[in-house]
Write a protein that holds these residues in place. Structure first.
Motif, PDB file in Angstrom:
ATOM      1  N   VAL A 166       0.843  -1.206   0.000  1.00 19.08           N
ATOM      2  CA  VAL A 166       0.000   0.000   0.000  1.00 19.08           C
ATOM      3  C   VAL A 166       0.872   1.248   0.000  1.00 19.08           C
ATOM      4  CG1 VAL A 166      -1.654   1.339   1.353  1.00 19.08           C
ATOM      5  CG2 VAL A 166      -1.949  -1.130   1.124  1.00 19.08           C
ATOM      6  N   HIS A 167       1.923   1.245   0.831  1.00 19.51           N
ATOM      7  CA  HIS A 167       2.829   2.398   0.888  1.00 19.51           C
ATOM      8  C   HIS A 167       3.547   2.596  -0.444  1.00 19.51           C
ATOM      9  CE1 HIS A 167       5.603   5.313   2.598  1.00 19.51           C
ATOM     10  NE2 HIS A 167       6.605   4.621   2.114  1.00 19.51           N
ATOM     11  N   ARG A 168       3.969   1.478  -1.085  1.00 21.72           N
ATOM     12  CA  ARG A 168       4.661   1.580  -2.367  1.00 21.72           C
ATOM     13  C   ARG A 168       3.757   2.182  -3.422  1.00 21.72           C
ATOM     14  NH1 ARG A 168       4.923  -0.278  -7.088  1.00 21.72           N
ATOM     15  NH2 ARG A 168       3.090  -1.601  -6.740  1.00 21.72           N
ATOM     16  N   ARG A 169       2.473   1.770  -3.451  1.00 21.92           N
ATOM     17  CA  ARG A 169       1.534   2.315  -4.430  1.00 21.92           C
ATOM     18  C   ARG A 169       1.285   3.802  -4.184  1.00 21.92           C
ATOM     19  NH1 ARG A 169      -1.463  -2.489  -3.469  1.00 21.92           N
ATOM     20  NH2 ARG A 169      -2.966  -1.281  -2.263  1.00 21.92           N
ATOM     21  N   GLN A 170       1.208   4.187  -2.906  1.00 21.84           N
ATOM     22  CA  GLN A 170       0.985   5.593  -2.600  1.00 21.84           C
ATOM     23  C   GLN A 170       2.165   6.453  -3.049  1.00 21.84           C
ATOM     24  OE1 GLN A 170       0.260   5.469   1.618  1.00 21.84           O
ATOM     25  NE2 GLN A 170      -1.924   5.018   1.385  1.00 21.84           N
ATOM     26  N   GLN A 171       3.395   5.951  -2.821  1.00 23.15           N
ATOM     27  CA  GLN A 171       4.571   6.695  -3.254  1.00 23.15           C
ATOM     28  C   GLN A 171       4.643   6.788  -4.776  1.00 23.15           C
ATOM     29  OE1 GLN A 171       6.693   8.357  -1.226  1.00 23.15           O
ATOM     30  NE2 GLN A 171       5.254   7.766   0.389  1.00 23.15           N
ATOM     31  N   PHE A 172       4.235   5.702  -5.445  1.00 22.38           N
ATOM     32  CA  PHE A 172       4.231   5.705  -6.907  1.00 22.38           C
ATOM     33  C   PHE A 172       3.230   6.721  -7.450  1.00 22.38           C
ATOM     34  CE2 PHE A 172       2.429   4.151 -10.926  1.00 22.38           C
ATOM     35  CZ  PHE A 172       3.580   4.100 -11.709  1.00 22.38           C
ATOM     36  N   GLN A 173       2.050   6.771  -6.843  1.00 18.94           N
ATOM     37  CA  GLN A 173       1.033   7.720  -7.292  1.00 18.94           C
ATOM     38  C   GLN A 173       1.489   9.158  -7.074  1.00 18.94           C
ATOM     39  OE1 GLN A 173      -1.760   7.219  -8.943  1.00 18.94           O
ATOM     40  NE2 GLN A 173      -1.407   5.019  -9.008  1.00 18.94           N
ATOM     41  N   LYS A 174       2.191   9.400  -5.966  1.00 21.33           N
ATOM     42  CA  LYS A 174       2.698  10.752  -5.717  1.00 21.33           C
ATOM     43  C   LYS A 174       3.751  11.146  -6.744  1.00 21.33           C
ATOM     44  CE  LYS A 174       1.878  10.846  -0.731  1.00 21.33           C
ATOM     45  NZ  LYS A 174       2.518  10.930   0.611  1.00 21.33           N
ATOM     46  N   ALA A 175       4.578  10.162  -7.161  1.00 22.71           N
ATOM     47  CA  ALA A 175       5.623  10.456  -8.140  1.00 22.71           C
ATOM     48  C   ALA A 175       5.039  10.681  -9.533  1.00 22.71           C
ATOM     49  CB  ALA A 175       6.639   9.320  -8.169  1.00 22.71           C
ATOM     50  N   VAL A 176       4.027   9.893  -9.884  1.00 25.78           N
ATOM     51  CA  VAL A 176       3.425   9.991 -11.219  1.00 25.78           C
ATOM     52  C   VAL A 176       2.502  11.200 -11.315  1.00 25.78           C
ATOM     53  CG1 VAL A 176       1.906   8.846 -12.870  1.00 25.78           C
ATOM     54  CG2 VAL A 176       3.614   7.526 -11.628  1.00 25.78           C
ATOM     55  N   HIS A 177       1.773  11.469 -10.240  1.00 29.56           N
ATOM     56  CA  HIS A 177       0.819  12.585 -10.246  1.00 29.56           C
ATOM     57  C   HIS A 177       1.157  13.537  -9.105  1.00 29.56           C
ATOM     58  CE1 HIS A 177      -1.552  10.329 -13.117  1.00 29.56           C
ATOM     59  NE2 HIS A 177      -1.567   9.305 -12.289  1.00 29.56           N
ATOM     60  N   PRO A 178       2.255  14.266  -9.231  1.00 33.16           N
ATOM     61  CA  PRO A 178       2.622  15.200  -8.155  1.00 33.16           C
ATOM     62  C   PRO A 178       1.619  16.329  -8.040  1.00 33.16           C
ATOM     63  CG  PRO A 178       3.995  15.568 -10.077  1.00 33.16           C
ATOM     64  CD  PRO A 178       3.183  14.339 -10.380  1.00 33.16           C
ATOM     65  N   LYS A 179       1.404  16.775  -6.813  1.00 34.55           N
ATOM     66  CA  LYS A 179       0.492  17.892  -6.589  1.00 34.55           C
ATOM     67  C   LYS A 179       1.192  19.208  -6.930  1.00 34.55           C
ATOM     68  CE  LYS A 179      -2.292  15.726  -2.981  1.00 34.55           C
ATOM     69  NZ  LYS A 179      -2.779  15.846  -1.583  1.00 34.55           N
ATOM     70  N   MET A 180       0.530  20.008  -7.736  1.00 31.49           N
ATOM     71  CA  MET A 180       1.097  21.282  -8.149  1.00 31.49           C
ATOM     72  C   MET A 180       0.788  22.348  -7.102  1.00 31.49           C
ATOM     73  SD  MET A 180       2.475  20.421 -11.007  1.00 31.49           S
ATOM     74  CE  MET A 180       2.890  22.008 -11.714  1.00 31.49           C
ATOM     75  N   ALA A 181       1.801  23.147  -6.792  1.00 25.00           N
ATOM     76  CA  ALA A 181       1.593  24.246  -5.862  1.00 25.00           C
ATOM     77  C   ALA A 181       0.717  25.306  -6.517  1.00 25.00           C
ATOM     78  CB  ALA A 181       2.943  24.846  -5.454  1.00 25.00           C
ATOM     79  N   PRO A 182      -0.020  26.069  -5.714  1.00 22.19           N
ATOM     80  CA  PRO A 182      -0.891  27.122  -6.284  1.00 22.19           C
ATOM     81  C   PRO A 182      -0.084  28.117  -7.123  1.00 22.19           C
ATOM     82  CG  PRO A 182      -1.381  26.767  -3.968  1.00 22.19           C
ATOM     83  CD  PRO A 182      -0.147  25.969  -4.265  1.00 22.19           C
ATOM     84  N   GLY A 183      -0.589  28.414  -8.318  1.00 20.04           N
ATOM     85  CA  GLY A 183       0.080  29.359  -9.192  1.00 20.04           C
ATOM     86  C   GLY A 183       1.108  28.749 -10.120  1.00 20.04           C
ATOM     87  N   VAL A 184       1.465  27.476  -9.908  1.00 16.21           N
ATOM     88  CA  VAL A 184       2.464  26.820 -10.763  1.00 16.21           C
ATOM     89  C   VAL A 184       1.766  26.220 -11.974  1.00 16.21           C
ATOM     90  CG1 VAL A 184       4.185  24.998 -10.895  1.00 16.21           C
ATOM     91  CG2 VAL A 184       3.955  26.343  -8.804  1.00 16.21           C
ATOM     92  N   THR A 185       2.346  26.393 -13.155  1.00 16.01           N
ATOM     93  CA  THR A 185       1.758  25.891 -14.395  1.00 16.01           C
ATOM     94  C   THR A 185       2.535  24.690 -14.905  1.00 16.01           C
ATOM     95  OG1 THR A 185       3.100  27.433 -15.684  1.00 16.01           O
ATOM     96  CG2 THR A 185       0.895  28.165 -15.020  1.00 16.01           C
ATOM     97  N   LYS A 186       1.859  23.871 -15.710  1.00 12.25           N
ATOM     98  CA  LYS A 186       2.488  22.684 -16.279  1.00 12.25           C
ATOM     99  C   LYS A 186       3.183  22.979 -17.612  1.00 12.25           C
ATOM    100  CE  LYS A 186      -0.756  19.351 -14.242  1.00 12.25           C
ATOM    101  NZ  LYS A 186      -1.720  18.255 -14.538  1.00 12.25           N
ATOM    102  N   HIS A 187       2.647  23.920 -18.361  1.00 11.54           N
ATOM    103  CA  HIS A 187       3.167  24.209 -19.703  1.00 11.54           C
ATOM    104  C   HIS A 187       3.566  25.689 -19.813  1.00 11.54           C
ATOM    105  CE1 HIS A 187       1.562  20.303 -20.840  1.00 11.54           C
ATOM    106  NE2 HIS A 187       0.397  20.667 -20.311  1.00 11.54           N
ATOM    107  N   LYS A 188       4.632  25.938 -20.604  1.00 10.74           N
ATOM    108  CA  LYS A 188       5.070  27.316 -20.852  1.00 10.74           C
ATOM    109  C   LYS A 188       5.825  27.381 -22.170  1.00 10.74           C
ATOM    110  CE  LYS A 188       7.543  31.214 -18.825  1.00 10.74           C
ATOM    111  NZ  LYS A 188       8.348  31.678 -17.668  1.00 10.74           N
ATOM    112  N   CYS A 189       5.398  28.266 -23.044  1.00  6.70           N
ATOM    113  CA  CYS A 189       6.047  28.413 -24.348  1.00  6.70           C
ATOM    114  C   CYS A 189       7.413  29.077 -24.175  1.00  6.70           C
ATOM    115  CB  CYS A 189       5.163  29.245 -25.284  1.00  6.70           C
ATOM    116  SG  CYS A 189       5.895  29.503 -26.921  1.00  6.70           S
ATOM    117  N   ALA A 190       8.434  28.489 -24.784  1.00  5.12           N
ATOM    118  CA  ALA A 190       9.798  29.015 -24.664  1.00  5.12           C
ATOM    119  C   ALA A 190       9.992  30.307 -25.444  1.00  5.12           C
ATOM    120  CB  ALA A 190      10.797  27.960 -25.143  1.00  5.12           C
ATOM    121  N   VAL A 191       9.050  30.663 -26.327  1.00  3.61           N
ATOM    122  CA  VAL A 191       9.172  31.880 -27.139  1.00  3.61           C
ATOM    123  C   VAL A 191       8.379  33.034 -26.532  1.00  3.61           C
ATOM    124  CG1 VAL A 191       8.739  32.923 -29.402  1.00  3.61           C
ATOM    125  CG2 VAL A 191       9.614  30.581 -29.242  1.00  3.61           C
TER     126      VAL A 191
END
Length: 281
Positions: A219-244
């Protein structure tokens, strides 16, 4: 375990949340009723105990009222033990999930009721009634302890609040105590409760095909895996950003972002600059 998975999908909405809390609450009500019985002189247990003879004559409340019978008299030791069982039970609920914990507890209750009716039909109403007064959830509580020990065998408890002992050794002593009680007692209702509690434990742990699903380490291993695969984003942080242009997904619901395979490095571009930007070498 596949069967339990199917049952959970079908009947999971009927799960009793925080079941251990309600078990302790039933004991509190039971102690209050016993206190009132002592005051009024009316033996409350006579109306609560699991008696198949009375149930077959219409007193169907006895199918559940016996759960109000406390496992022992009210004293300091009992309070400490109930606090321990509350801690163990809530930990199992969090580890297994509410549905599986419900199945385990209700399985012990159901097997006790079935055992009581078997005794009634084998021994007769007169002989079986003598032992029915001894029926309580005491051995179901012991099965909770065995289940916790099987899930966390290396956890330590302080015996007499001083001596650290691994819980698995205490579980071995409990099993030995159950076997001793089964051999020593002449009351078949107690033997029936011992068989019911142990049978429930054995069926739940050894008749399932995927014990690892409720193993705490898994159970602990699955929870750690889920946290690694789906990390919680801090408020105001975005997933995508155009380099231009620096735009993010917050600048438009229909914006699409892609990584460029020809740029050296992980550079992401919006749909307007994916094919028009200068490749970074």
């Amino acid at each position: 375990m596949n069967f339990l998975n199917k049952m959970e999908r079908k009947f999971g909405r009927f799960t009793i949340r925080n079941l251990t809390k309600y078990i302790i609450l039933l004991y509190v009500i039971g102690y209050v009723l016993y206190f009132l019985g002592d005051v009024t002189g009316i033996p409350i247990s006579a109306y609560l105990m699991l008696s198949p003879a009375h149930i077959l004559h219409g007193q169907i409340w006895r199918l559940v009222s016996w759960l109000l019978i406390p496992p022992s008299g009210l004293n300091l030791f009992t309070i400490i033990m109930l606090a321990l069982y509350y801690s163990l039970g809530t930990s199992l609920e969090k580890t297994w999930g509410d549905f599986r914990y419900n199945v385990y507890i209700l399985g012990g209750i159901l097997s006790t009721i079935i055992g009581a009716f078997l005794l009634y039909f084998i021994q007769g109403p007169v002989n079986s009634l003598y032992g029915m007064a001894a029926i309580s959830t005491y051995y179901i509580n012991l099965s909770i302890f065995l289940a916790f020990a099987a899930s966390y065998p290396d956890m330590q408890l302080l015996l007499y609040f001083i001596i650290p002992v691994k819980i698995k050794w205490l579980a071995y002593l409990d099993v030995a105590y159950l076997v001793y009680n089964f051999i020593k007692t002449p009351i078949w209702s107690i033997r029936m409760m011992i068989i019911a509690s142990l049978l429930n434990f054995i069926v739940f742990f050894f008749a399932t095909r995927n014990y690892n699903h409720i193993n705490p380490k898994e159970v602990h291993r699955r929870q750690q895996f889920q946290k690694a695969v789906h990390p919680k984003m801090a408020p105001g942080v975005t997933k995508h950003k155009c380099a231009v242009c620096g735009r993010t997904e917050k600048d438009g619901d229909n914006l699409e972002f892609r990584f460029c395979s020809k740029c050296n490095g992980n550079y992401e571009y919006c749909q307007d600059h994916l094919f028009t930007h200068e490749h970074i070498k």
